[in-house]
Design a protein around this motif. Structure first.
Motif, PDB file in Angstrom:
ATOM      1  N   ARG A 460       0.831  -1.206   0.000  1.00 30.49           N
ATOM      2  CA  ARG A 460       0.000   0.000   0.000  1.00 30.49           C
ATOM      3  C   ARG A 460       0.868   1.259   0.000  1.00 30.49           C
ATOM      4  O   ARG A 460       0.528   2.260  -0.632  1.00 30.49           O
ATOM      5  CB  ARG A 460      -0.934  -0.001   1.217  1.00 30.49           C
ATOM      6  N   PHE A 461       2.014   1.188   0.718  1.00 26.32           N
ATOM      7  CA  PHE A 461       2.923   2.338   0.730  1.00 26.32           C
ATOM      8  C   PHE A 461       3.464   2.620  -0.667  1.00 26.32           C
ATOM      9  O   PHE A 461       3.438   3.757  -1.144  1.00 26.32           O
ATOM     10  CB  PHE A 461       4.061   2.082   1.713  1.00 26.32           C
ATOM     11  N   THR A 462       3.983   1.596  -1.354  1.00 23.86           N
ATOM     12  CA  THR A 462       4.565   1.819  -2.678  1.00 23.86           C
ATOM     13  C   THR A 462       3.493   2.150  -3.709  1.00 23.86           C
ATOM     14  O   THR A 462       3.746   2.893  -4.669  1.00 23.86           O
ATOM     15  CB  THR A 462       5.378   0.601  -3.137  1.00 23.86           C
ATOM     16  N   ARG A 463       2.284   1.609  -3.533  1.00 22.86           N
ATOM     17  CA  ARG A 463       1.166   1.939  -4.424  1.00 22.86           C
ATOM     18  C   ARG A 463       0.928   3.448  -4.423  1.00 22.86           C
ATOM     19  O   ARG A 463       0.782   4.073  -5.481  1.00 22.86           O
ATOM     20  CB  ARG A 463      -0.094   1.202  -3.954  1.00 22.86           C
ATOM     21  N   ASN A 464       0.878   4.031  -3.232  1.00 22.48           N
ATOM     22  CA  ASN A 464       0.628   5.462  -3.151  1.00 22.48           C
ATOM     23  C   ASN A 464       1.874   6.282  -3.439  1.00 22.48           C
ATOM     24  O   ASN A 464       1.774   7.406  -3.930  1.00 22.48           O
ATOM     25  CB  ASN A 464       0.075   5.838  -1.779  1.00 22.48           C
ATOM     26  N   PHE A 465       3.052   5.705  -3.149  1.00 24.18           N
ATOM     27  CA  PHE A 465       4.296   6.463  -3.341  1.00 24.18           C
ATOM     28  C   PHE A 465       4.433   6.946  -4.777  1.00 24.18           C
ATOM     29  O   PHE A 465       4.786   8.105  -5.020  1.00 24.18           O
ATOM     30  CB  PHE A 465       5.503   5.608  -2.956  1.00 24.18           C
ATOM     31  N   VAL A 466       4.180   6.062  -5.751  1.00 19.30           N
ATOM     32  CA  VAL A 466       4.409   6.457  -7.149  1.00 19.30           C
ATOM     33  C   VAL A 466       3.530   7.643  -7.539  1.00 19.30           C
ATOM     34  O   VAL A 466       3.933   8.489  -8.343  1.00 19.30           O
ATOM     35  CB  VAL A 466       4.191   5.267  -8.112  1.00 19.30           C
ATOM     36  N   VAL A 467       2.331   7.722  -6.952  1.00 19.00           N
ATOM     37  CA  VAL A 467       1.427   8.826  -7.279  1.00 19.00           C
ATOM     38  C   VAL A 467       1.783  10.066  -6.473  1.00 19.00           C
ATOM     39  O   VAL A 467       1.953  11.164  -7.027  1.00 19.00           O
ATOM     40  CB  VAL A 467      -0.038   8.421  -7.018  1.00 19.00           C
ATOM     41  N   GLN A 468       1.891   9.895  -5.140  1.00 24.06           N
ATOM     42  CA  GLN A 468       2.145  11.059  -4.302  1.00 24.06           C
ATOM     43  C   GLN A 468       3.501  11.685  -4.613  1.00 24.06           C
ATOM     44  O   GLN A 468       3.626  12.916  -4.650  1.00 24.06           O
ATOM     45  CB  GLN A 468       2.079  10.671  -2.821  1.00 24.06           C
ATOM     46  N   ALA A 469       4.520  10.871  -4.832  1.00 23.19           N
ATOM     47  CA  ALA A 469       5.846  11.415  -5.125  1.00 23.19           C
ATOM     48  C   ALA A 469       5.879  12.089  -6.485  1.00 23.19           C
ATOM     49  O   ALA A 469       6.565  13.104  -6.672  1.00 23.19           O
ATOM     50  CB  ALA A 469       6.894  10.303  -5.056  1.00 23.19           C
ATOM     51  N   SER A 470       5.149  11.570  -7.447  1.00 22.48           N
ATOM     52  CA  SER A 470       5.085  12.225  -8.760  1.00 22.48           C
ATOM     53  C   SER A 470       4.307  13.529  -8.676  1.00 22.48           C
ATOM     54  O   SER A 470       4.626  14.503  -9.378  1.00 22.48           O
ATOM     55  CB  SER A 470       4.446  11.284  -9.792  1.00 22.48           C
ATOM     56  N   ALA A 471       3.283  13.564  -7.827  1.00 22.74           N
ATOM     57  CA  ALA A 471       2.569  14.824  -7.594  1.00 22.74           C
ATOM     58  C   ALA A 471       3.503  15.834  -6.940  1.00 22.74           C
ATOM     59  O   ALA A 471       3.468  17.033  -7.260  1.00 22.74           O
ATOM     60  CB  ALA A 471       1.355  14.571  -6.698  1.00 22.74           C
ATOM     61  N   ALA A 472       4.353  15.360  -6.027  1.00 29.13           N
ATOM     62  CA  ALA A 472       5.337  16.249  -5.408  1.00 29.13           C
ATOM     63  C   ALA A 472       6.344  16.746  -6.436  1.00 29.13           C
ATOM     64  O   ALA A 472       6.793  17.902  -6.369  1.00 29.13           O
ATOM     65  CB  ALA A 472       6.052  15.522  -4.264  1.00 29.13           C
ATOM     66  N   ASP A 473       6.721  15.896  -7.394  1.00 30.56           N
ATOM     67  CA  ASP A 473       7.599  16.327  -8.491  1.00 30.56           C
ATOM     68  C   ASP A 473       6.980  17.515  -9.224  1.00 30.56           C
ATOM     69  O   ASP A 473       7.625  18.543  -9.449  1.00 30.56           O
ATOM     70  CB  ASP A 473       7.795  15.187  -9.496  1.00 30.56           C
ATOM     71  N   TRP A 474       5.723  17.337  -9.617  1.00 28.43           N
ATOM     72  CA  TRP A 474       5.031  18.383 -10.394  1.00 28.43           C
ATOM     73  C   TRP A 474       4.927  19.671  -9.596  1.00 28.43           C
ATOM     74  O   TRP A 474       5.201  20.765 -10.109  1.00 28.43           O
ATOM     75  CB  TRP A 474       3.645  17.873 -10.784  1.00 28.43           C
TER      76      TRP A 474
END
Length: 552
Positions: A460-474
């Protein structure tokens, strides 16, 4: 042009000017007044400054009204690269990178600076660092970026993280415009007059009496969860804790005053009179931002709780007379990021609307926006309770590419593998204790249950990481693009707040429309830089207000 800077004692230091194209050394300088030399060189050459650590050097320059346009932070870059490579090692102290290059013992990470610490100008850790060492670390980092699978993306991440560090220091230096008068009035209206030391405010004291009365007059401390749990137990009501959602399920006359007490007590302890004295000076709240303070790349703060301001306190955030606050909020950022990451063309179509969930509801959930939101959040966060399973199944059938993207990330996490954001920010490996659980092939039923649960939790952590971290990138790229644009076109405008997907600019009222235009342009540029020619739209909700409370 690159300039490596090695601060020294008593305001002195050394600097090396390097041709960015040929990598040849142009000149070495050893000014007795490093700050003055940097100020002059910034104006004349606009170089990219190669700094050991922005958060240690730049605040001292800002105190002298010296601003830098571009930089490269060796400390932040080393942290990003170590994580990207799946390596562990100290990086808060930039000398560790040089030590690793030469197989030497790494110095320990430096602790964060204490609040209100007043070091002498440029008095940094003496274990660092000659110009040769700085150059060697920088060259090695550039080599590692080039060797990565997507060097352009990783270079953008490293560059943005460094520019973000400049923005963070500037935001702390400038401060969030804050009305102490409004804040004090708010506290008095909510809590009563300021109490004597050791006493509760009048409203809390009154609520405490009501709580005690509701329990039959038996003494208890409403600030102590164990005391409250015991009080309910004496009434024949067993509760695991005193969290609000637990209390709301309880039918007892103490619940209503207890919930109100908890809310007001948080205001008193977290943002009360002592908070004002500690954090508000000269009409500004100056939090200490920590760039990339969360593993996903989101920022944190060191004291002051700037990223957890209660809604009631937004009234105290006020523009100066003749100025405005331009507040921008990215609408439903994470679902849009998922559409761009997965290149799901069907989901991308719904990004054209400000309310993405409404479109999903009309398309797949019989117009029920609530169900559409639950389905999307379940996909991104791995939730299956409360009827989320069937809703997620509908979403999976309708948008298999998007849902498949996060499910692959979850599977990688369950197997103990790393996942990355769009630009290459990398999730940490799970702990050794987690791996020990995963290696267990037999055991009691309870032990095997714990092993399966730990696997699902990390997934669940890595599932959300790819989205949340990419949102942080943007969001980070938007921030640094906006900083550059405002410096060129509206230099009086100040970025004063940044939180996940929200941005605030304090500017002369006459410049508000220009700032709004630049915020929108920055969002488009950030989308292009991070996701290329994606059809996904990233709309911003922008308000020009006098008070932060009026922005939403």
């Amino acid at each position: 042009m690159l300039v490596f800077v090695s601060p020294g004692r008593a305001g002195a230091g050394s600097a090396r000017v390097v041709d960015a194209t040929t990598a040849e050394v142009v000149a070495d300088h050893r000014p007795s007044d490093l700050a003055a030399w940097m100020a002059n060189f910034e104006v004349s050459e606009h170089p990219r400054w190669i700094l050991p650590a922005v958060d240690e050097l730049y605040p001292q320059l800002l105190q002298k009204d010296i601003r830098l346009s571009r930089c490269y932070d060796l400390t932040l870059s080393e942290g990003l690269l170590l994580n990207h490579e799946g390596r562990r090692g100290s990086h808060r102290n930039p000398g560790a990178a040089w030590a690793r290059l030469h197989g030497r013992v790494e110095p320990e990470d430096k602790p964060p600076p204490a609040k209100d610490a007043q070091p002498a100008l440029f008095e940094l850790d003496e274990r660092f660092y000659s110009l040769d060492q700085l150059a060697e670390v920088y060259t090695d980092q550039q080599r590692r970026i080039l060797a990565s699978a997507h060097p352009d993306r990783l270079r953008l991440l490293v560059t943005s993280e460094s520019a973000g560090a400049l923005a963070a220091a500037e935001m702390s230096h400038c401060g969030l415009p804050w009305s102490e008068k409004v804040h004090l009035e708010l506290l008095e209206s909510m809590l009563g007059p300021r109490p004597l030391p050791g006493a509760r405010p009048a409203k809390l004291a009154d609520l405490a009496e009501k709580i005690i009365a509701a329990f039959g007059g038996r003494s208890l401390n409403p600030d102590s969860p164990p005391s409250v749990v015991k009080a309910f137990a004496r009434e024949g009501i067993d509760i695991p804790n005193t969290r609000a959602w637990v209390l709301k399920e309880v039918d007892h006359p103490a619940v209503e005053p207890l919930l109100e007490y908890k809310e007001l007590a948080r205001m008193w302890t977290a943002h009360g009179w002592s908070w004002i004295e500690s954090w508000v000076h000269d009409g500004r709240f100056r939090p200490e931002y920590v760039v990339g303070g969360v593993v996903s790349g989101r920022w944190a703060t060191r004291g002051g709780a700037a990223l957890q301001l209660p809604k009631a306190l937004r009234k105290a955030v006020r523009a100066l007379p003749g100025w405005s606050l331009v507040v921008a909020d990215a609408a439903q950022l994470e679902p849009r990021v998922l559409a761009a990451l997965s290149e799901d063309q069907k989901l991308a179509e719904f990004s054209r609307d400000v309310d993405l969930y409404a479109g999903l509801a009309a398309d797949s959930f019989e117009g029920d926006r609530g169900k559409a939101k639950i389905a999307m959040l379940s996909a991104m966060y791995g939730g299956t309770s409360g009827g989320a399973g069937p809703l997620l199944a509908v979403l999976r059938k309708r948008f298999p590419q998007a849902v498949g993207h996060v499910e692959q990330a979850a599977q990688a996490g369950e197997q103990g593998r790393m996942v990355r954001s769009q630009l290459g920010r990398t999730s940490p490996y799970p702990s050794e204790s987690w791996r020990a659980l995963m290696e267990r092939s037999e055991g009691t039923e309870d032990e095997m249950r714990k092993s399966r649960q730990a696997s699902r939790d990390w997934g669940r952590f890595t599932r959300n990481f790819v989205v949340q971290a990419s949102a942080a990138d943007w969001a980070l790229v938007l921030l640094v693009v906006l900083r550059r644009r405002l410096t060129a076109l509206a230099p009086a405008a100040e970025i004063v707040f940044y939180q996940h997907d929200e941005f605030m600019v304090h500017c002369p009222a006459s410049a508000a429309e220009l700032v709004r235009t630049e915020v929108l342009a920055s969002a488009k540029e950030a989308s292009k830089l991070v996701f290329g020619d994606t059809p996904v739209q990233f709309p911003l909700e922008i308000a020009t207000v006098d008070s932060y409370a009026d922005a939403k």
